[in-house]
Design a protein around this motif. Structure first.
Motif, PDB file in Angstrom:
ATOM      1  N   GLY A   1      -7.654  11.950  11.304  1.00 14.14           N
ATOM      2  CA  GLY A   1      -8.012  12.717  12.602  1.00 14.14           C
ATOM      3  C   GLY A   1      -9.629  13.044  12.450  1.00 14.14           C
ATOM      4  O   GLY A   1      -9.996  13.038  13.679  1.00 14.14           O
ATOM      5  N   TYR A   2     -10.280  13.045  11.358  1.00 17.32           N
ATOM      6  CA  TYR A   2     -11.720  12.985  11.401  1.00 17.32           C
ATOM      7  C   TYR A   2     -12.317  11.885  11.949  1.00 17.32           C
ATOM      8  O   TYR A   2     -13.429  12.140  12.803  1.00 17.32           O
ATOM      9  CB  TYR A   2     -12.342  13.476   9.969  1.00 17.32           C
ATOM     10  N   HIS A   3     -12.075  10.715  11.312  1.00 22.38           N
ATOM     11  CA  HIS A   3     -12.804   9.687  12.088  1.00 22.38           C
ATOM     12  C   HIS A   3     -12.000   8.331  11.648  1.00 22.38           C
ATOM     13  O   HIS A   3     -11.853   8.038  10.223  1.00 22.38           O
ATOM     14  CB  HIS A   3     -14.036   9.429  11.260  1.00 22.38           C
ATOM     15  N   PRO A   4     -11.457   7.462  12.555  1.00 24.61           N
ATOM     16  CA  PRO A   4     -10.582   6.523  12.372  1.00 24.61           C
ATOM     17  C   PRO A   4     -11.288   5.414  11.456  1.00 24.61           C
ATOM     18  O   PRO A   4     -12.481   5.102  11.678  1.00 24.61           O
ATOM     19  CB  PRO A   4     -10.193   5.933  13.832  1.00 24.61           C
ATOM     20  N   GLU A   5     -10.499   4.667  10.448  1.00 32.17           N
ATOM     21  CA  GLU A   5     -11.093   3.973   9.481  1.00 32.17           C
ATOM     22  C   GLU A   5     -10.243   2.767   9.406  1.00 32.17           C
ATOM     23  O   GLU A   5      -9.093   2.632  10.130  1.00 32.17           O
ATOM     24  CB  GLU A   5     -10.987   4.537   8.114  1.00 32.17           C
ATOM     25  N   THR A   6     -10.782   1.763   8.890  1.00 31.87           N
ATOM     26  CA  THR A   6      -9.963   0.314   8.851  1.00 31.87           C
ATOM     27  C   THR A   6     -10.287   0.067   7.532  1.00 31.87           C
ATOM     28  O   THR A   6     -10.779   0.426   6.473  1.00 31.87           O
ATOM     29  CB  THR A   6     -10.726  -0.812   9.624  1.00 31.87           C
ATOM     30  N   GLY A   7      -9.161  -0.936   7.001  1.00 30.37           N
ATOM     31  CA  GLY A   7      -8.907  -1.515   5.881  1.00 30.37           C
ATOM     32  C   GLY A   7      -7.982  -0.629   5.030  1.00 30.37           C
ATOM     33  O   GLY A   7      -7.440   0.276   5.281  1.00 30.37           O
ATOM     34  N   PHE A   8      -7.952  -1.083   3.686  1.00 29.32           N
ATOM     35  CA  PHE A   8      -7.094  -0.482   2.534  1.00 29.32           C
ATOM     36  C   PHE A   8      -7.784   0.720   2.151  1.00 29.32           C
ATOM     37  O   PHE A   8      -8.844   0.592   1.416  1.00 29.32           O
ATOM     38  CB  PHE A   8      -6.593  -1.479   1.627  1.00 29.32           C
ATOM     39  N   ILE A   9      -7.326   1.645   2.098  1.00 28.33           N
ATOM     40  CA  ILE A   9      -7.959   3.065   1.583  1.00 28.33           C
ATOM     41  C   ILE A   9      -7.148   3.899   0.630  1.00 28.33           C
ATOM     42  O   ILE A   9      -6.099   4.282   0.969  1.00 28.33           O
ATOM     43  CB  ILE A   9      -8.446   4.134   2.825  1.00 28.33           C
ATOM     44  N   LEU A  10      -7.773   4.019  -0.536  1.00 32.15           N
ATOM     45  CA  LEU A  10      -7.096   4.870  -1.517  1.00 32.15           C
ATOM     46  C   LEU A  10      -7.139   6.370  -1.324  1.00 32.15           C
ATOM     47  O   LEU A  10      -8.537   6.709  -0.868  1.00 32.15           O
ATOM     48  CB  LEU A  10      -7.636   4.590  -2.936  1.00 32.15           C
ATOM     49  N   CYS A  11      -6.152   6.969  -1.193  1.00 32.63           N
ATOM     50  CA  CYS A  11      -6.382   8.563  -0.991  1.00 32.63           C
ATOM     51  C   CYS A  11      -5.633   9.362  -1.860  1.00 32.63           C
ATOM     52  O   CYS A  11      -4.727   8.877  -2.608  1.00 32.63           O
ATOM     53  CB  CYS A  11      -6.005   8.878   0.522  1.00 32.63           C
TER      54      CYS A  11
END
Length: 281
Positions: A271-281
């Motif tokens: 919601g804050y800023h769309p990202e791309t790629g694989f992201i660990l959360c």
């Protein structure tokens, strides 16, 4: 407040847990729920308007984040389709051990300008591992997972491990080879392989131990090796996590809360800023 529209794919214990939390959460709106067996959704009184009959019909819906809590095969078959319609939260990251699936999703994240979020699950220190990998200082990563024999759901094994009377190493080797052997058990290891991007699935080492004495716990040990200095001293760190779990349980009870925290983190980042790629959360 604009609510984030969430789609839930899978309605087992974890899917039901997420549904119960999300349906009353002020920041989210459930866009759809899908399960292989529709009867489960009806029995659990899921609103008919939320039930998606076929995943191929997802194009008819507005969805921001699609959450998979079903089976690794879902990602292989539908991962690219999901990324055409929203960001993807992959609850079964063992699917990424298949190189073709990994490459196709990576390409799709770039093409669609969207992210695949990978929950850290029972992985302790995942962000530290990720930072070391990006710096090139991560030299080794070994994850040992010990559970009661009845908690392992293996696709192939030598002999009946449920009958053992003392601890037995069931597998040790690369996480890439381990993921298809125990796809429902080693999502933590798959998440670690994603975090350890400079090592990947082939060079992250996994070990699973069936231990009949573990009636109350899943035990996850993470050992990290960093660079060696000129005098031969080497950076190492080891963490041990005891996750409360009953015999036969694939997932420890603490992992449910950790999973939801990862989902909240993914939703906030999306919601804050769309990202791309694989992201660990």
């Amino acid at each position: 407040m604009i609510k984030l529209r969430i789609g839930i794919v899978g309605f087992g214990h974890l899917g039901q847990y997420l549904y119960s939390l999300l349906e009353s959460h002020p920041q989210f709106e459930i866009a759809f729920v899908w399960n292989r067996s529709k009867n489960v959704l009806i029995d659990r009184h899921v609103a008919p308007s939320l039930i998606l009959d076929k995943l191929e019909n997802i194009f008819e819906l507005e969805v921001d984040l699609i959450v998979e809590v079903a089976h690794p095969s879902i990602t292989k078959k539908y991962g690219q389709l999901f990324l055409e319609h929203g960001a993807y939260f992959i609850g079964s990251p063992t699917a990424l051990a298949d190189q073709e699936t990994y490459d196709l999703l990576q390409k799709a994240t770039n093409t669609q300008n969207r992210a695949v979020y990978v929950p850290s699950g029972a992985l302790w220190g995942g962000e530290d591992i990720r930072r070391m990998a990006l710096q090139g200082s991560l030299k080794g990563l070994t994850i040992t997972m010990a559970k009661h024999p009845s908690s392992f759901k293996l696709t192939d094994s030598e002999g009946d491990i449920t009958a053992i009377t003392e601890p037995k190493v069931v597998y040790e080797g690369s996480v890439r080879q381990l993921c298809p052997l125990a796809p429902n058990n080693v999502n933590t290891m798959a998440a670690a392989a994603v975090a350890a991007s400079n090592l990947g699935f082939d060079m992250v080492y996994g070990r699973i131990i069936a231990d009949p004495s573990l009636l109350d716990w899943h035990v996850i040990e993470v050992e990290v090796t960093g660079p060696s200095q000129s005098d031969g001293r080497t950076f190492t760190t080891k963490t041990i996590r005891k996750n409360p779990a009953d015999p036969g349980a694939v997932t420890g009870t603490a992992t449910f809360g950790s999973f939801f925290s990862s989902l909240l983190n993914a939703a906030r980042r999306h919601g804050y800023h769309p990202e791309t790629g694989f992201i660990l959360c």
